[in-house]
Design a protein around this motif. Structure first.
Motif, PDB file in Angstrom:
ATOM      1  N   VAL A  43      10.792  19.970  59.640  1.00 34.60           N
ATOM      2  CA  VAL A  43      12.214  19.627  59.703  1.00 34.60           C
ATOM      3  C   VAL A  43      12.483  18.411  58.827  1.00 34.60           C
ATOM      4  O   VAL A  43      13.432  18.381  58.043  1.00 34.60           O
ATOM      5  CB  VAL A  43      12.662  19.382  61.157  1.00 34.60           C
ATOM      6  CG1 VAL A  43      14.085  18.831  61.206  1.00 34.60           C
ATOM      7  CG2 VAL A  43      12.555  20.661  61.982  1.00 34.60           C
ATOM      8  N   ALA A  44      11.635  17.396  58.934  1.00 35.28           N
ATOM      9  CA  ALA A  44      11.804  16.175  58.140  1.00 35.28           C
ATOM     10  C   ALA A  44      11.747  16.463  56.643  1.00 35.28           C
ATOM     11  O   ALA A  44      12.429  15.811  55.851  1.00 35.28           O
ATOM     12  CB  ALA A  44      10.741  15.152  58.518  1.00 35.28           C
ATOM     13  N   ALA A  45      10.970  17.465  56.248  1.00 33.64           N
ATOM     14  CA  ALA A  45      10.827  17.827  54.841  1.00 33.64           C
ATOM     15  C   ALA A  45      11.980  18.701  54.341  1.00 33.64           C
ATOM     16  O   ALA A  45      11.997  19.101  53.179  1.00 33.64           O
ATOM     17  CB  ALA A  45       9.495  18.543  54.626  1.00 33.64           C
ATOM     18  N   GLY A  46      12.932  19.024  55.228  1.00 33.62           N
ATOM     19  CA  GLY A  46      14.069  19.842  54.831  1.00 33.62           C
ATOM     20  C   GLY A  46      13.760  21.320  54.727  1.00 33.62           C
ATOM     21  O   GLY A  46      14.467  22.064  54.058  1.00 33.62           O
ATOM     22  N   ARG A  47      12.715  21.776  55.412  1.00 30.14           N
ATOM     23  CA  ARG A  47      12.265  23.167  55.324  1.00 30.14           C
ATOM     24  C   ARG A  47      12.735  24.026  56.479  1.00 30.14           C
ATOM     25  O   ARG A  47      12.363  25.198  56.565  1.00 30.14           O
ATOM     26  CB  ARG A  47      10.737  23.201  55.263  1.00 30.14           C
ATOM     27  CG  ARG A  47      10.167  22.507  54.048  1.00 30.14           C
ATOM     28  CD  ARG A  47       8.639  22.417  54.076  1.00 30.14           C
ATOM     29  NE  ARG A  47       8.032  23.592  54.656  1.00 30.14           N
ATOM     30  CZ  ARG A  47       6.920  23.554  55.416  1.00 30.14           C
ATOM     31  NH1 ARG A  47       6.315  22.406  55.665  1.00 30.14           N
ATOM     32  NH2 ARG A  47       6.410  24.659  55.901  1.00 30.14           N
ATOM     33  N   ALA A  48      13.563  23.485  57.390  1.00 28.69           N
ATOM     34  CA  ALA A  48      13.889  24.208  58.617  1.00 28.69           C
ATOM     35  C   ALA A  48      15.390  24.396  58.807  1.00 28.69           C
ATOM     36  O   ALA A  48      16.195  23.581  58.367  1.00 28.69           O
ATOM     37  CB  ALA A  48      13.308  23.474  59.817  1.00 28.69           C
ATOM     38  N   GLN A  49      15.708  25.487  59.484  1.00 22.79           N
ATOM     39  CA  GLN A  49      17.079  25.801  59.876  1.00 22.79           C
ATOM     40  C   GLN A  49      17.060  26.220  61.340  1.00 22.79           C
ATOM     41  O   GLN A  49      16.041  26.723  61.833  1.00 22.79           O
ATOM     42  CB  GLN A  49      17.639  26.960  59.054  1.00 22.79           C
ATOM     43  CG  GLN A  49      17.753  26.683  57.578  1.00 22.79           C
ATOM     44  CD  GLN A  49      18.247  27.917  56.848  1.00 22.79           C
ATOM     45  OE1 GLN A  49      17.774  29.028  57.087  1.00 22.79           O
ATOM     46  NE2 GLN A  49      19.210  27.720  55.969  1.00 22.79           N
ATOM     47  N   VAL A  50      18.193  26.028  62.024  1.00 24.86           N
ATOM     48  CA  VAL A  50      18.343  26.480  63.406  1.00 24.86           C
ATOM     49  C   VAL A  50      19.610  27.308  63.522  1.00 24.86           C
ATOM     50  O   VAL A  50      20.548  27.153  62.749  1.00 24.86           O
ATOM     51  CB  VAL A  50      18.395  25.316  64.421  1.00 24.86           C
ATOM     52  CG1 VAL A  50      17.080  24.602  64.523  1.00 24.86           C
ATOM     53  CG2 VAL A  50      19.512  24.351  64.104  1.00 24.86           C
ATOM     54  N   THR A  51      19.605  28.192  64.519  1.00 23.98           N
ATOM     55  CA  THR A  51      20.794  28.972  64.838  1.00 23.98           C
ATOM     56  C   THR A  51      21.582  28.233  65.904  1.00 23.98           C
ATOM     57  O   THR A  51      21.103  27.260  66.487  1.00 23.98           O
ATOM     58  CB  THR A  51      20.420  30.367  65.355  1.00 23.98           C
ATOM     59  OG1 THR A  51      19.635  30.233  66.547  1.00 23.98           O
ATOM     60  CG2 THR A  51      19.653  31.174  64.319  1.00 23.98           C
ATOM     61  N   GLY A  52      22.775  28.720  66.174  1.00 25.69           N
ATOM     62  CA  GLY A  52      23.594  28.137  67.225  1.00 25.69           C
ATOM     63  C   GLY A  52      23.157  28.607  68.601  1.00 25.69           C
ATOM     64  O   GLY A  52      22.265  29.440  68.737  1.00 25.69           O
ATOM     65  N   GLY A  53      23.781  28.057  69.617  1.00 24.30           N
ATOM     66  CA  GLY A  53      23.510  28.449  70.992  1.00 24.30           C
ATOM     67  C   GLY A  53      22.686  27.434  71.743  1.00 24.30           C
ATOM     68  O   GLY A  53      22.193  26.461  71.175  1.00 24.30           O
ATOM     69  N   CYS A  54      22.532  27.658  73.044  1.00 27.51           N
ATOM     70  CA  CYS A  54      21.794  26.707  73.884  1.00 27.51           C
ATOM     71  C   CYS A  54      20.279  26.864  73.740  1.00 27.51           C
ATOM     72  O   CYS A  54      19.530  25.967  74.105  1.00 27.51           O
ATOM     73  CB  CYS A  54      22.217  26.836  75.339  1.00 27.51           C
ATOM     74  SG  CYS A  54      21.886  28.450  76.058  1.00 27.51           S
ATOM     75  N   GLU A  55      19.807  27.990  73.227  1.00 23.68           N
ATOM     76  CA  GLU A  55      18.389  28.214  72.944  1.00 23.68           C
ATOM     77  C   GLU A  55      18.269  28.612  71.475  1.00 23.68           C
ATOM     78  O   GLU A  55      18.006  29.765  71.141  1.00 23.68           O
ATOM     79  CB  GLU A  55      17.804  29.309  73.843  1.00 23.68           C
ATOM     80  CG  GLU A  55      17.791  28.985  75.312  1.00 23.68           C
ATOM     81  CD  GLU A  55      16.789  27.906  75.679  1.00 23.68           C
ATOM     82  OE1 GLU A  55      15.911  27.559  74.868  1.00 23.68           O
ATOM     83  OE2 GLU A  55      16.896  27.397  76.810  1.00 23.68           O
ATOM     84  N   PRO A  56      18.472  27.660  70.552  1.00 21.60           N
ATOM     85  CA  PRO A  56      18.512  28.015  69.138  1.00 21.60           C
ATOM     86  C   PRO A  56      17.166  28.485  68.603  1.00 21.60           C
ATOM     87  O   PRO A  56      16.121  27.997  69.010  1.00 21.60           O
ATOM     88  CB  PRO A  56      18.946  26.719  68.457  1.00 21.60           C
ATOM     89  CG  PRO A  56      18.547  25.639  69.400  1.00 21.60           C
ATOM     90  CD  PRO A  56      18.647  26.228  70.768  1.00 21.60           C
ATOM     91  N   ASP A  57      17.232  29.459  67.706  1.00 22.71           N
ATOM     92  CA  ASP A  57      16.032  29.915  67.014  1.00 22.71           C
ATOM     93  C   ASP A  57      15.791  28.999  65.827  1.00 22.71           C
ATOM     94  O   ASP A  57      16.731  28.537  65.179  1.00 22.71           O
ATOM     95  CB  ASP A  57      16.194  31.355  66.526  1.00 22.71           C
ATOM     96  CG  ASP A  57      16.247  32.346  67.669  1.00 22.71           C
ATOM     97  OD1 ASP A  57      15.561  32.112  68.687  1.00 22.71           O
ATOM     98  OD2 ASP A  57      16.974  33.347  67.550  1.00 22.71           O
TER      99      ASP A  57
END
Length: 89
Positions: free
Chosen positions: A27-41
């Protein structure tokens, strides 16, 4: 794990696995994304994270979050919180 304040985040940081720290570094390296919702993927390098439980725990502990609010089928850049940055320093 719920977010109840800074004390909870500090306890969680002390218990992080190597895999959880690797996710935070991605995540710190800018390589990650998340989806919306209370349990994001979580997606790393465009691929689904192999351990969604870890990613859910990191979100619930307040160590990472989405850059902006998105729908369930949308993605946004994952970013570290202050506690998340502290966890990998």
């Amino acid at each position: 794990m719920g977010i109840a304040g800074e004390g909870v985040a500090m306890i969680v940081v002390e218990e992080l696995s190597g895999r959880a720290k690797a996710v935070l570094r991605a995540v710190a390296a800018g390589r990650a994304q998340v989806t919306g919702g209370c349990e994001p993927d979580l997606y790393i390098d465009g691929l689904p994270c192999c351990d969604q439980m870890v990613s859910h725990d990191l979100v619930h502990a307040g160590l990472l979050r989405g850059l902006r609010a998105v729908g369930l089928d949308e993605r946004t850049e994952a970013v570290l919180t202050d506690a998340g940055r502290a966890a990998i320093t």
